[in-house]
Design a protein around this motif. Structure first.
Motif, PDB file in Angstrom:
ATOM      1  N   HIS A 354      69.480  22.150 -16.425  1.00 53.92           N
ATOM      2  CA  HIS A 354      68.304  23.010 -16.307  1.00 53.92           C
ATOM      3  C   HIS A 354      67.911  23.295 -14.862  1.00 53.92           C
ATOM      4  CE1 HIS A 354      66.662  23.274 -20.525  1.00 53.92           C
ATOM      5  NE2 HIS A 354      67.574  22.335 -20.674  1.00 53.92           N
ATOM      6  N   ALA A 355      68.309  22.452 -13.935  1.00 52.28           N
ATOM      7  CA  ALA A 355      67.897  22.663 -12.541  1.00 52.28           C
ATOM      8  C   ALA A 355      68.924  22.073 -11.592  1.00 52.28           C
ATOM      9  CB  ALA A 355      66.527  22.036 -12.282  1.00 52.28           C
ATOM     10  N   GLU A 356      69.211  22.814 -10.503  1.00 47.06           N
ATOM     11  CA  GLU A 356      70.048  22.342  -9.404  1.00 47.06           C
ATOM     12  C   GLU A 356      69.307  22.647  -8.106  1.00 47.06           C
ATOM     13  OE1 GLU A 356      74.572  22.665 -11.240  1.00 47.06           O
ATOM     14  OE2 GLU A 356      73.792  24.338 -10.031  1.00 47.06           O
ATOM     15  N   ILE A 357      68.924  21.599  -7.390  1.00 49.33           N
ATOM     16  CA  ILE A 357      68.020  21.729  -6.247  1.00 49.33           C
ATOM     17  C   ILE A 357      68.647  21.053  -5.034  1.00 49.33           C
ATOM     18  CG2 ILE A 357      65.719  21.149  -5.359  1.00 49.33           C
ATOM     19  CD1 ILE A 357      64.795  21.079  -8.335  1.00 49.33           C
ATOM     20  N   VAL A 358      68.496  21.678  -3.865  1.00 52.96           N
ATOM     21  CA  VAL A 358      68.990  21.132  -2.603  1.00 52.96           C
ATOM     22  C   VAL A 358      67.808  20.958  -1.659  1.00 52.96           C
ATOM     23  CG1 VAL A 358      70.568  21.438  -0.655  1.00 52.96           C
ATOM     24  CG2 VAL A 358      71.202  22.300  -2.926  1.00 52.96           C
ATOM     25  N   MET A 359      67.719  19.790  -1.026  1.00 51.47           N
ATOM     26  CA  MET A 359      66.634  19.506  -0.077  1.00 51.47           C
ATOM     27  C   MET A 359      67.212  18.845   1.169  1.00 51.47           C
ATOM     28  SD  MET A 359      63.710  17.880  -2.556  1.00 51.47           S
ATOM     29  CE  MET A 359      63.366  18.547  -4.186  1.00 51.47           C
ATOM     30  N   GLU A 360      66.604  19.106   2.310  1.00 49.09           N
ATOM     31  CA  GLU A 360      66.940  18.436   3.562  1.00 49.09           C
ATOM     32  C   GLU A 360      65.790  17.482   3.886  1.00 49.09           C
ATOM     33  OE1 GLU A 360      69.784  18.828   5.040  1.00 49.09           O
ATOM     34  OE2 GLU A 360      70.543  20.599   3.984  1.00 49.09           O
ATOM     35  N   LEU A 361      66.096  16.203   3.998  1.00 50.63           N
ATOM     36  CA  LEU A 361      65.056  15.187   4.153  1.00 50.63           C
ATOM     37  C   LEU A 361      65.235  14.428   5.470  1.00 50.63           C
ATOM     38  CD1 LEU A 361      65.221  13.756   0.523  1.00 50.63           C
ATOM     39  CD2 LEU A 361      63.739  15.562   1.389  1.00 50.63           C
ATOM     40  N   PRO A 362      64.144  14.102   6.140  1.00 54.42           N
ATOM     41  CA  PRO A 362      64.223  13.461   7.462  1.00 54.42           C
ATOM     42  C   PRO A 362      64.328  11.938   7.398  1.00 54.42           C
ATOM     43  CG  PRO A 362      61.945  13.997   6.987  1.00 54.42           C
ATOM     44  CD  PRO A 362      62.742  14.485   5.800  1.00 54.42           C
ATOM     45  N   VAL A 363      65.228  11.416   6.537  1.00 54.16           N
ATOM     46  CA  VAL A 363      65.403   9.969   6.421  1.00 54.16           C
ATOM     47  C   VAL A 363      66.896   9.640   6.393  1.00 54.16           C
ATOM     48  CG1 VAL A 363      63.235   9.559   5.215  1.00 54.16           C
ATOM     49  CG2 VAL A 363      65.292  10.053   3.896  1.00 54.16           C
ATOM     50  N   GLU A 364      67.223   8.434   6.813  1.00 52.01           N
ATOM     51  CA  GLU A 364      68.602   7.959   6.758  1.00 52.01           C
ATOM     52  C   GLU A 364      69.023   7.817   5.304  1.00 52.01           C
ATOM     53  OE1 GLU A 364      71.919   5.247   6.541  1.00 52.01           O
ATOM     54  OE2 GLU A 364      69.897   4.625   5.976  1.00 52.01           O
ATOM     55  N   LEU A 476      64.054  26.226 -22.722  1.00 51.12           N
ATOM     56  CA  LEU A 476      63.431  26.171 -21.395  1.00 51.12           C
ATOM     57  C   LEU A 476      64.299  26.821 -20.326  1.00 51.12           C
ATOM     58  CD1 LEU A 476      61.993  22.530 -21.373  1.00 51.12           C
ATOM     59  CD2 LEU A 476      60.738  24.662 -21.728  1.00 51.12           C
ATOM     60  N   LYS A 477      65.594  26.805 -20.538  1.00 44.70           N
ATOM     61  CA  LYS A 477      66.513  27.375 -19.554  1.00 44.70           C
ATOM     62  C   LYS A 477      66.360  28.884 -19.433  1.00 44.70           C
ATOM     63  CE  LYS A 477      71.392  27.129 -18.229  1.00 44.70           C
ATOM     64  NZ  LYS A 477      71.134  26.463 -16.936  1.00 44.70           N
ATOM     65  N   HIS A 478      65.802  29.517 -20.459  1.00 42.07           N
ATOM     66  CA  HIS A 478      65.700  30.976 -20.481  1.00 42.07           C
ATOM     67  C   HIS A 478      64.287  31.477 -20.163  1.00 42.07           C
ATOM     68  CE1 HIS A 478      69.700  30.840 -22.208  1.00 42.07           C
ATOM     69  NE2 HIS A 478      69.250  30.029 -23.161  1.00 42.07           N
ATOM     70  N   ILE A 479      63.372  30.577 -19.847  1.00 40.78           N
ATOM     71  CA  ILE A 479      62.009  30.990 -19.494  1.00 40.78           C
ATOM     72  C   ILE A 479      61.982  31.432 -18.029  1.00 40.78           C
ATOM     73  CG2 ILE A 479      59.625  30.201 -19.216  1.00 40.78           C
ATOM     74  CD1 ILE A 479      60.059  28.305 -21.531  1.00 40.78           C
ATOM     75  N   PRO A 480      61.454  32.613 -17.720  1.00 41.10           N
ATOM     76  CA  PRO A 480      61.426  33.098 -16.333  1.00 41.10           C
ATOM     77  C   PRO A 480      60.673  32.140 -15.402  1.00 41.10           C
ATOM     78  CG  PRO A 480      60.866  34.861 -17.875  1.00 41.10           C
ATOM     79  CD  PRO A 480      60.900  33.597 -18.672  1.00 41.10           C
ATOM     80  N   PHE A 481      61.204  31.993 -14.197  1.00 40.00           N
ATOM     81  CA  PHE A 481      60.598  31.190 -13.123  1.00 40.00           C
ATOM     82  C   PHE A 481      60.533  29.692 -13.457  1.00 40.00           C
ATOM     83  CE2 PHE A 481      58.484  35.403 -13.042  1.00 40.00           C
ATOM     84  CZ  PHE A 481      59.070  35.887 -11.871  1.00 40.00           C
ATOM     85  N   MET A 482      61.259  29.277 -14.501  1.00 36.37           N
ATOM     86  CA  MET A 482      61.240  27.854 -14.837  1.00 36.37           C
ATOM     87  C   MET A 482      61.874  27.020 -13.728  1.00 36.37           C
ATOM     88  SD  MET A 482      59.973  26.147 -17.327  1.00 36.37           S
ATOM     89  CE  MET A 482      59.830  24.400 -17.664  1.00 36.37           C
ATOM     90  N   TRP A 486      60.531  23.491 -11.962  1.00 35.34           N
ATOM     91  CA  TRP A 486      61.300  22.254 -11.797  1.00 35.34           C
ATOM     92  C   TRP A 486      61.334  21.826 -10.335  1.00 35.34           C
ATOM     93  CZ3 TRP A 486      61.263  19.981 -16.032  1.00 35.34           C
ATOM     94  CH2 TRP A 486      61.690  20.531 -17.239  1.00 35.34           C
ATOM     95  N   ARG A 487      61.526  22.796  -9.436  1.00 33.17           N
ATOM     96  CA  ARG A 487      61.582  22.459  -8.012  1.00 33.17           C
ATOM     97  C   ARG A 487      60.238  21.915  -7.527  1.00 33.17           C
ATOM     98  NH1 ARG A 487      65.096  23.586  -3.938  1.00 33.17           N
ATOM     99  NH2 ARG A 487      64.234  23.258  -1.853  1.00 33.17           N
ATOM    100  N   HIS A 488      59.152  22.531  -7.981  1.00 33.36           N
ATOM    101  CA  HIS A 488      57.823  22.062  -7.590  1.00 33.36           C
ATOM    102  C   HIS A 488      57.617  20.614  -8.030  1.00 33.36           C
ATOM    103  CE1 HIS A 488      53.467  21.865  -7.032  1.00 33.36           C
ATOM    104  NE2 HIS A 488      53.364  21.492  -8.301  1.00 33.36           N
ATOM    105  N   PHE A 489      58.014  20.311  -9.257  1.00 33.84           N
ATOM    106  CA  PHE A 489      57.829  18.955  -9.764  1.00 33.84           C
ATOM    107  C   PHE A 489      58.708  17.962  -9.003  1.00 33.84           C
ATOM    108  CE2 PHE A 489      58.690  15.474 -12.777  1.00 33.84           C
ATOM    109  CZ  PHE A 489      57.391  15.088 -13.050  1.00 33.84           C
ATOM    110  N   ALA A 490      59.986  18.350  -8.737  1.00 28.36           N
ATOM    111  CA  ALA A 490      60.895  17.460  -8.011  1.00 28.36           C
ATOM    112  C   ALA A 490      60.377  17.170  -6.607  1.00 28.36           C
ATOM    113  CB  ALA A 490      62.292  18.080  -7.942  1.00 28.36           C
TER     114      ALA A 490
END
Length: 541
Positions: A354-364, A476-482, A486-490
C-alpha cells in the motif's frame, strides 16, 4: 536471573511432576490370553493369540514393540534436596518432567493397543462359537467404554506434554537471557570513566574490577570495508522512470541511478570526469545521463559516449554493480565480487503493498536499526500514534532461538527479523486499539507487514526505505491521495523516535555508551551489535 524469578520457574517446572502422577496399571488379561514380561523397568508387547487349554502358548512379536521399549525415568534417588536450585539443576528437573510424560504417554497408547487386541479376540469367529451373542455384546460394550477412557487419557497426556514443553521453553529462555547478559558484560572493558558512566566509578573501588559491557560510544568511525560487501536495496523501482535519475549517497560516496537504453538500471559516480560537476543536475535521454556543464554523456556502465565540441576520449566513471528485483533496485558498493543472489524482501503471500516511502534522516544507520529492533519503548514513545492506549506490561520479552535474528515479541502480537546488512522486517497482528496483549500474530485475523531498509549514506545520515503492506482492505489502495496519508502517518511515527535517537547520537559522539546496560528485551538489538562487531573484526559469523 533474580532469585525470585528462578524460584518461580522452578516451582512451575517441578509442580508438573506431582500434578501428573496419576496411578497407572495395565488391565489384567484372562488366563486364556498370553503375554510376556520383559526386563524389569521395561515393557515389551507381543501379539496375543487365542489358544485352547492344554496347548502350548505361541508368541509372535508385535511390530510396535520397539516403540514401548522405553525405560521408566524413575530416578534412583532424590533428584535434588535443596530448597534453591541453580540454573542447570532447574533445567534437569524440567527435562526429567518431559521424560516422565513421554513414558506415561507411551503407556497410555499401549493400553489402547492391548484393548484393540482384545476386541479382535472377541470378534474372532472361533471365539464366537463358544459364546452367545449377548455375551459378545456385553464384552464389546465393556471394551468400548475402556477404549473411550483410554483415548481420553491419551488426550490428557498430550496436553500435559505440551504444558511441560512450554515450561521447559520458558526456563531455557531465562537461561539464554542470563547467558546473553553475561556475554554483554564481558564483550569489552570500560577502562576510562565518561560523563555517562560517572556512577560506574562507584563500582570500581578497591578490590573490584571495572564493570564490563557492550560498548558503542565515541565519534562515529569510518565504515569498515566488510560492511560494504553486501547487496543494498537503495531505491524503489516505481520511483525510477526512463527519463529520471535518483541521486544517492552510500558509504559517503555520491552515486546516481538511471535507466539505460534497455530499461535496466545502472549506478555511476555522481561526478563528471571532466570538471567534477554533479551529474544529477543534468538530464537523462536515450539511456544516457548528460552533464549540465559541457554536455558529456555517460552510459549505465560509466563509459563516456559523447563529448560535444571536442574529440571523443576513452573516459569512464566508477560504476557499481546494479540490478532490479521485486520492485527494488540494488547496488553492490564493496570491492569484493558480488554475491550471486539476494534475499527476497517481498511481503508474505496474501499481502498487498500500500505504501513505498523514502526518507533521508540525520542519524547514523546503526542507531536507527537499534531503534527499529526495540519494541519495549513503544508505550512510552509512541503515545500519540500507533501505541496510543497501550498499557505498560510487567515484562516484555523477545523470544527467539538460541542463535539467529528472528523471533516474536511477548506480550505483543508482532513477529520481527533483522536481515543483514540493514533490513528489518516485521509482521503486526492488528487487534482492537490498546488491546494487543495476550495474542500472537497467528491469533489475529488482520495483519500489517513492514520493511525498513536503513542505508548508511554517511556517518550521520541514513537513507530509509519503508514499504507497508496489508492483508485486508485492498480498496484502500485505490482511494485518491491515500499515499499522502500513509506518508504523513509514517513521518509522525518516525519523528517520535527521531528526537530521542538524535539525542542518543549527540551523547554517543561525546563519549556516552548507548548500550551501557542491556536487559532482557534488548536481545535482538544486542545480537545485531554482536554481528556488526564480529563483521568489523573480521571474525567468522
Amino acid at each position: 536471573m533474580t532469585a525470585v524469578a528462578l524460584a518461580a520457574a522452578l516451582a512451575a517446572a517441578s509442580s508438573s511432576s506431582s500434578a501428573i502422577s496419576v496411578p497407572f496399571s495395565l488391565r489384567r488379561l484372562p488366563s486364556t490370553f498370553a503375554t510376556r514380561k520383559c526386563v524389569k523397568g521395561r515393557i515389551k508387547v507381543f501379539a496375543v493369540l487365542r489358544v485352547d487349554e492344554g496347548e502350548r502358548l505361541v508368541e509372535k512379536k508385535s511390530p510396535w514393540t520397539t516403540l514401548f521399549e522405553v525405560e521408566h525415568p524413575r530416578p534412583r534417588g532424590p533428584l535434588y534436596k535443596g530448597k534453591f536450585l541453580d540454573v542447570n539443576e532447574a533445567l534437569e528437573v524440567a527435562r526429567f518432567d518431559i521424560q516422565y510424560l513421554d513414558w506415561r504417554a507411551r503407556q497410555d497408547l499401549l493400553t489402547i493397543m492391548l484393548l484393540h487386541e482384545k476386541v479382535v479376540d472377541v470378534l474372532n469367529p472361533l471365539a464366537r462359537e463358544y459364546k452367545s451373542i449377548g455375551a459378545v455384546k456385553k464384552e464389546l460394550a465393556g471394551l468400548q467404554e475402556e477404549l473411550a477412557q483410554a483415548h481420553k487419557q491419551v488426550h490428557i497426556s498430550e496436553a500435559r506434554v505440551a504444558t511441560a514443553l512450554d515450561k521447559l521453553a520458558y526456563m531455557e529462555q531465562l537461561v539464554n537471557d542470563r547467558l546473553l547478559q553475561d556475554r554483554c558484560m564481558i564483550l569489552s572493558e570500560e577502562t576510562l570513566p565518561t560523563p555517562s558512566t560517572s556512577t560506574q566509578s562507584l563500582h570500581t573501588g578497591k578490590g573490584k574490577p571495572p564493570r564490563k559491557s557492550l560498548r558503542v560510544s565515541g565519534p562515529i568511525k569510518s565504515y569498515h570495508p566488510s560492511l560494504k560487501n553486501y547487496w543494498y536495496p537503495i531505491a524503489f523501482s516505481a520511483d525510477l522512470k526512463d527519463d529520471t535519475m535518483i541521486p544517492i549517497e552510500c558509504f559517503e560516496e555520491p552515486w546516481v541511478i538511471f535507466r539505460g537504453k534497455n530499461g535496466n538500471p545502472g549506478c555511476v559516480q555522481d561526478t563528471c570526469a571532466h570538471r567534477a560537476c554533479p551529474l544529477h543536475l543534468g538530464t537523462v535521454s536515450n539511456g544516457r545521463i548528460q552533464c549540465p556543464y559541457h554536455g558529456w554523456e555517460y552510459s549505465t556502465d560509466g563509459k563516456c559516449e559523447k563529448m560535444p565540441s571536442t574529440r571523443l576520449l576513452d573516459v569512464r566513471l566508477k560504476s557499481a554493480p546494479c540490478f532490479e528485483q521485486e520492485g527494488l533496485i540494488w547496488i553492490w558498493p564493496g570491492n569484493e565480487p558480488p554475491a550471486i543472489s539476494v534475499p527476497s524482501l517481498l511481503p508474505p503471500s496474501g499481502f498487498i503493498v500500500h505504501a513505498e516511502i523514502v526518507m533521508e534522516l540525520p542519524v547514523e544507520h546503526g542507531l536507527l536499526i537499534d531503534n527499529l529492533l526495540d519494541l519495549a519503548h513503544a508505550p512510552f514513545t509512541h503515545t500519540s500514534t500507533f501505541a496510543k492506549g497501550w498499557s505498560v506490561p510487567s515484562l516484555v520479552k523477545f523470544l527467539t532461538p538460541a542463535s539467529g535474528f528472528q523471533g516474536y515479541w511477548d506480550p505483543y502480537p508482532i513477529d520481527m527479523e533483522f536481515r543483514p546488512p540493514c533490513m528489518v522486517l516485521s509482521t503486526i497482528g492488528i487487534s482492537k486499539p490498546g488491546k494487543l496483549e495476550g495474542q500472537s500474530t497467528r491469533q489475529c485475523s488482520t495483519h500489517l507487514h513492514q520493511l525498513h531498509v536503513c542505508i548508511p549514506s554517511s556517518r550521520q545520515k541514513t537513507r530509509l526505505l519503508y514499504r507497508m503492506s496489508l492483508d485486508f482492505a485492498p480498496i484502500l489502495k485505490h482511494i485518491p491521495f491515500m499515499d499522502h496519508l500513509w506518508r504523513h502517518f509514517a513521518e509522525k511515527v518516525l519523528n517520535e523516535d527521531l528526537r530521542l535517537v538524535l539525542g542518543q547520537q549527540e551523547r554517543m559522539i561525546n563519549g556516552a555508551n548507548v548500550w551501557n546496560w542491556p536487559v532482557i528485551y534488548d536481545k535482538l538489538g544486542v545480537r545485531y551489535r554482536f554481528w556488526r562487531d564480529s563483521l568489523e573484526r573480521g571474525a567468522e559469523q
